[in-house]
Design an enzyme around this catalytic site. Structure first.
Site, PDB file in Angstrom:
ATOM      1  CG  PHE A 131     -12.528   0.884  18.684  1.00  0.00           C
ATOM      2  CD1 PHE A 131     -11.942  -0.360  18.522  1.00  0.00           C
ATOM      3  CD2 PHE A 131     -11.737   1.927  19.206  1.00  0.00           C
ATOM      4  CE1 PHE A 131     -10.599  -0.586  18.853  1.00  0.00           C
ATOM      5  CE2 PHE A 131     -10.403   1.713  19.541  1.00  0.00           C
ATOM      6  CZ  PHE A 131      -9.834   0.464  19.362  1.00  0.00           C
ATOM      7  CG  ASP A 162       0.855   1.185  25.035  1.00  0.00           C
ATOM      8  OD1 ASP A 162       0.494   1.672  23.925  1.00  0.00           O
ATOM      9  OD2 ASP A 162       1.854   1.606  25.651  1.00  0.00           O
ATOM     10  CB  VAL A 205      -9.156   2.051  14.731  1.00  0.00           C
ATOM     11  CG1 VAL A 205      -9.137   3.520  14.330  1.00  0.00           C
ATOM     12  CG2 VAL A 205      -9.206   1.885  16.227  1.00  0.00           C
ATOM     13  NE  ARG A 239      -0.946   7.899   9.571  1.00  0.00           N
ATOM     14  CZ  ARG A 239      -1.433   6.697   9.284  1.00  0.00           C
ATOM     15  NH1 ARG A 239      -2.714   6.469   9.362  1.00  0.00           N
ATOM     16  NH2 ARG A 239      -0.623   5.745   8.934  1.00  0.00           N
ATOM     17  CG  ASP A 275      -0.233   0.109  14.183  1.00  0.00           C
ATOM     18  OD1 ASP A 275      -1.140  -0.462  13.571  1.00  0.00           O
ATOM     19  OD2 ASP A 275      -0.405   1.119  14.896  1.00  0.00           O
ATOM     20  N   PRO A 276       2.174   2.607  12.573  1.00  0.00           N
ATOM     21  CG  PRO A 276       1.759   3.978  10.737  1.00  0.00           C
ATOM     22  CD  PRO A 276       1.374   2.667  11.347  1.00  0.00           C
ATOM     23  CE1 TYR A 289      -3.954   2.149   0.595  1.00  0.00           C
ATOM     24  CE2 TYR A 289      -2.726   3.100   2.426  1.00  0.00           C
ATOM     25  CZ  TYR A 289      -3.806   3.130   1.571  1.00  0.00           C
ATOM     26  OH  TYR A 289      -4.744   4.133   1.680  1.00  0.00           O
ATOM     27  CG  ASP A 290       2.817   2.187   3.662  1.00  0.00           C
ATOM     28  OD1 ASP A 290       1.591   1.973   3.632  1.00  0.00           O
ATOM     29  OD2 ASP A 290       3.467   2.215   4.720  1.00  0.00           O
ATOM     30  NE  ARG A 342      -2.963   5.326  12.727  1.00  0.00           N
ATOM     31  CZ  ARG A 342      -1.903   4.806  13.331  1.00  0.00           C
ATOM     32  NH1 ARG A 342      -1.292   5.457  14.303  1.00  0.00           N
ATOM     33  NH2 ARG A 342      -1.454   3.619  12.948  1.00  0.00           N
TER      34      ARG A 342
HETATM   35  P1  NAD Z   1     -12.722   1.801  -0.023  1.00  0.00           P
HETATM   36  O1  NAD Z   1     -12.055   0.483   0.051  1.00  0.00           O
HETATM   37  O2  NAD Z   1     -14.070   1.945   0.571  1.00  0.00           O
HETATM   38  O3  NAD Z   1     -12.813   2.308  -1.535  1.00  0.00           O
HETATM   39  C1  NAD Z   1     -11.925   1.920  -2.536  1.00  0.00           C
HETATM   40  C2  NAD Z   1     -12.744   1.539  -3.767  1.00  0.00           C
HETATM   41  O4  NAD Z   1     -11.860   1.177  -4.834  1.00  0.00           O
HETATM   42  C3  NAD Z   1     -13.666   0.352  -3.528  1.00  0.00           C
HETATM   43  O5  NAD Z   1     -14.961   0.658  -3.997  1.00  0.00           O
HETATM   44  C4  NAD Z   1     -13.012  -0.769  -4.342  1.00  0.00           C
HETATM   45  O6  NAD Z   1     -13.950  -1.733  -4.776  1.00  0.00           O
HETATM   46  C5  NAD Z   1     -12.369   0.009  -5.458  1.00  0.00           C
HETATM   47  N1  NAD Z   1     -11.233  -0.674  -6.092  1.00  0.00           N
HETATM   48  C6  NAD Z   1     -10.198  -1.290  -5.490  1.00  0.00           C
HETATM   49  N2  NAD Z   1      -9.342  -1.764  -6.409  1.00  0.00           N
HETATM   50  C7  NAD Z   1      -9.854  -1.433  -7.631  1.00  0.00           C
HETATM   51  C8  NAD Z   1      -9.422  -1.651  -8.971  1.00  0.00           C
HETATM   52  N3  NAD Z   1      -8.294  -2.298  -9.248  1.00  0.00           N
HETATM   53  N4  NAD Z   1     -10.204  -1.168  -9.974  1.00  0.00           N
HETATM   54  C9  NAD Z   1     -11.359  -0.510  -9.713  1.00  0.00           C
HETATM   55  N5  NAD Z   1     -11.815  -0.283  -8.461  1.00  0.00           N
HETATM   56  C10 NAD Z   1     -11.054  -0.742  -7.434  1.00  0.00           C
HETATM   57  O7  NAD Z   1     -11.718   2.864   0.620  1.00  0.00           O
HETATM   58  P2  NAD Z   1     -11.881   4.415   0.925  1.00  0.00           P
HETATM   59  O8  NAD Z   1     -11.663   4.589   2.371  1.00  0.00           O
HETATM   60  O9  NAD Z   1     -13.104   4.943   0.306  1.00  0.00           O
HETATM   61  O10 NAD Z   1     -10.596   4.977   0.172  1.00  0.00           O
HETATM   62  C11 NAD Z   1     -10.673   5.634  -1.073  1.00  0.00           C
HETATM   63  C12 NAD Z   1      -9.285   6.130  -1.462  1.00  0.00           C
HETATM   64  O11 NAD Z   1      -8.813   7.049  -0.477  1.00  0.00           O
HETATM   65  C13 NAD Z   1      -8.239   5.015  -1.570  1.00  0.00           C
HETATM   66  O12 NAD Z   1      -7.402   5.280  -2.668  1.00  0.00           O
HETATM   67  C14 NAD Z   1      -7.479   5.140  -0.279  1.00  0.00           C
HETATM   68  O13 NAD Z   1      -6.154   4.692  -0.421  1.00  0.00           O
HETATM   69  C15 NAD Z   1      -7.547   6.625  -0.007  1.00  0.00           C
HETATM   70  N6  NAD Z   1      -7.381   6.918   1.421  1.00  0.00           N
HETATM   71  C16 NAD Z   1      -8.384   6.638   2.311  1.00  0.00           C
HETATM   72  C17 NAD Z   1      -8.191   6.899   3.667  1.00  0.00           C
HETATM   73  C18 NAD Z   1      -9.256   6.622   4.694  1.00  0.00           C
HETATM   74  O14 NAD Z   1      -9.014   6.834   5.876  1.00  0.00           O
HETATM   75  N7  NAD Z   1     -10.440   6.203   4.327  1.00  0.00           N
HETATM   76  C19 NAD Z   1      -6.973   7.420   4.114  1.00  0.00           C
HETATM   77  C20 NAD Z   1      -5.977   7.664   3.181  1.00  0.00           C
HETATM   78  C21 NAD Z   1      -6.198   7.428   1.835  1.00  0.00           C
HETATM   79  N1  UDP Z   2      -6.445  -0.490  15.921  1.00  0.00           N
HETATM   80  C1  UDP Z   2      -6.812  -1.022  17.146  1.00  0.00           C
HETATM   81  N2  UDP Z   2      -7.841  -1.911  17.181  1.00  0.00           N
HETATM   82  C2  UDP Z   2      -8.528  -2.289  16.080  1.00  0.00           C
HETATM   83  C3  UDP Z   2      -8.156  -1.744  14.828  1.00  0.00           C
HETATM   84  C4  UDP Z   2      -7.099  -0.850  14.780  1.00  0.00           C
HETATM   85  O1  UDP Z   2      -6.225  -0.700  18.186  1.00  0.00           O
HETATM   86  O2  UDP Z   2      -9.471  -3.111  16.209  1.00  0.00           O
HETATM   87  C5  UDP Z   2      -5.338   0.491  15.878  1.00  0.00           C
HETATM   88  C6  UDP Z   2      -4.250   0.171  14.855  1.00  0.00           C
HETATM   89  O3  UDP Z   2      -3.272  -0.674  15.433  1.00  0.00           O
HETATM   90  C7  UDP Z   2      -3.709   1.549  14.553  1.00  0.00           C
HETATM   91  C8  UDP Z   2      -4.934   2.463  14.687  1.00  0.00           C
HETATM   92  O4  UDP Z   2      -5.881   1.734  15.460  1.00  0.00           O
HETATM   93  O5  UDP Z   2      -2.754   1.926  15.510  1.00  0.00           O
HETATM   94  C9  UDP Z   2      -5.559   2.837  13.351  1.00  0.00           C
HETATM   95  O6  UDP Z   2      -5.767   1.656  12.616  1.00  0.00           O
HETATM   96  P1  UDP Z   2      -6.500   1.623  11.210  1.00  0.00           P
HETATM   97  O7  UDP Z   2      -6.339   0.241  10.674  1.00  0.00           O
HETATM   98  O8  UDP Z   2      -7.859   2.172  11.330  1.00  0.00           O
HETATM   99  O9  UDP Z   2      -5.711   2.670  10.306  1.00  0.00           O
HETATM  100  P2  UDP Z   2      -4.159   2.963  10.033  1.00  0.00           P
HETATM  101  O10 UDP Z   2      -3.296   2.082  10.872  1.00  0.00           O
HETATM  102  O11 UDP Z   2      -4.003   2.689   8.590  1.00  0.00           O
HETATM  103  O12 UDP Z   2      -4.023   4.379  10.422  1.00  0.00           O
END
Ligand code: NAD
Ligand code: UDP
Ligand code: UDP
Length: 313
Positions: free
Chosen positions: A191, A206, A187, A277, A273-274, A145-146, A211
């Site tokens: 929750f 802990d 998360v 943030r 796990d960061p 992902y990253d 976030r």
């Molecule tokens: P989500 O999983 O609900 O939405 C992603 C959508 O992309 C889904 O509908 C999935 O079916 C579609 N998809 C995945 N792979 C595909 C492919 N190869 N071709 C066509 N469609 C595909 O996630 P979201 O939370 O709505 O995230 C949307 C975007 O925002 C993502 O790019 C994600 O990385 C980015 N983003 C989200 C968050 C967050 O906290 N929600 C944070 C940072 C970045």
């Molecule tokens: N987390 C948690 N319990 C859960 C799910 C996530 O304590 O049931 C923690 C996770 O380890 C992270 C934070 O919540 O530190 C945010 O997690 P999430 O997966 O939502 O997003 P991201 O790590 O990508 O910020």
């Protein structure tokens, strides 16, 4: 001005809210999704609207359509889902970006990439500014992902420089709201669902890691403002809510707001796990005139109500 706007990942959590907002503003939306983590019910309210169209398609394959602007959101966003098929995750970010940039280049239209705070990895700068290059493990379980998102950013800036395109990047920080999947492991949804079911609230580590949570309506507003910037504006621009909470605080807040009797249980912290943030949003404020308006307590209310309704179905 009404435009036809392509949203990849339009049936997902953020994409469905963005689709609704753009339609309400008078635009046409073409939602492209392969439904890996998206759901048709997320966009069911738009079915039948003559300005809304859907196409089942995987963006790792070329796409030939005619539109006026593109939001590239397609990519699973929760660790459980992006680690389910990590190679496909990288393909979606990298090959998907190439295809959508190729489309934007042929059409000469602006394109906005949904990048992520994960490009900062486990950050050693706090809060994170856009100038920070990050601290990412390139071979760990989050790397698909990253690094995929980092390479997509590289492509956006190279297409800009090489082809003079209006390609823009926003870095989205943890966003929450109705239509998050109840089983995707993020998360806030975890929750809330655990609290409503009276099951143990699973705090990883802990719970001292932090976030910053942005309500989806605020985020959507920022995305639209980014699209409407002049071509000189490239980003990357952080979009998020700087309110910072420990995961333990989040658990306590959700238990209190749901009136749940659920107990907190501590589990192992996932690898890489960061620890903290929080976005520095100075750039978003200055360039977009954008900042979040919905505090965590306010945004949790409709989110809890959404899950309460879903669990009752
Ligand atoms: P989500 O999983 O609900 O939405 C992603 C959508 O992309 C889904 O509908 C999935 O079916 C579609 N998809 C995945 N792979 C595909 C492919 N190869 N071709 C066509 N469609 C595909 O996630 P979201 O939370 O709505 O995230 C949307 C975007 O925002 C993502 O790019 C994600 O990385 C980015 N983003 C989200 C968050 C967050 O906290 N929600 C944070 C940072 C970045
Ligand atoms: N987390 C948690 N319990 C859960 C799910 C996530 O304590 O049931 C923690 C996770 O380890 C992270 C934070 O919540 O530190 C945010 O997690 P999430 O997966 O939502 O997003 P991201 O790590 O990508 O910020
Ligand atoms: N592409 C697409 N739709 C278009 C134009 C291009 O999906 O309308 C894809 C095409 O398959 C190509 C990619 O975008 O592989 C990159 O396009 P670009 O023009 O940058 O590169 P090239 O065609 O020279 O490989």
């Amino acid at each position: 001005m009404s435009r036809r706007i392509l949203i990849t990942g339009g049936a997902g959590f953020i994409g469905s809210h963005l689709s609704e907002r753009l339609i309400a503003m008078g635009n046409e939306v073409l939602c492209v999704d392969n439904y890996f983590t998206g759901r048709r019910e997320n966009i069911a309210g738009l079915f039948g609207n003559p300005r809304f169209e859907t196409l089942r398609h995987d963006i790792t394959f070329p796409l030939y359509v005619e539109v006026d602007a593109i939001f590239n959101l397609a990519c699973p966003a929760s660790p459980i889902h992006y680690q389910f098929d990590p190679v496909q995750t990288t393909k979606t970010s990298v090959m998907g970006a190439i295809n959508m940039l190729g489309l934007a280049k042929r059409l000469k239209v602006p394109i906005v990439q949904a990048s992520t705070s994960e490009v900062y990895g486990d950050p050693q700068q706090h809060p994170q500014q856009e100038s920070y290059w990050g601290n990412v493990n390139p071979i760990g379980p989050r790397a698909c992902y990253d690094e995929g998102k980092r390479c997509a950013e590289t492509l956006f800036f190279d297409y800009r420089r090489q082809h003079g395109m209006d390609a823009k990047v926003v870095r989205i920080f943890n966003t929450y709201g109705p239509r998050m999947l109840e089983n995707d492991g993020r998360v806030v949804s975890n929750f809330i669902v655990q609290a409503l079911k009276g099951e143990p609230i699973t705090v990883f580590g802990d719970g001292s890691q932090t976030r910053s949570f942005c309500y989806v309506d605020d985020l959507v507003e920022g995305l639209i403002k980014m699209l409407d910037t002049p071509p000189e504006v490239s980003g990357p621009i952080n979009l998020g809510n700087p309110g910072e909470f420990t995961i333990r605080q989040l658990a306590e807040k959700i238990i209190a707001m749901t009136g749940s009797k659920a107990k907190v249980e501590y589990r192992n912290l996932p690898e890489d796990d960061p620890k903290m943030r929080k976005p520095d949003i100075t750039k978003a404020q200055n360039v977009l005139g954008w900042g979040p308006t919905i505090a965590l307590d306010k945004g949790l209310e409709p989110t809890i109500a959404y899950f309460r309704k879903r669990l009752a179905q």
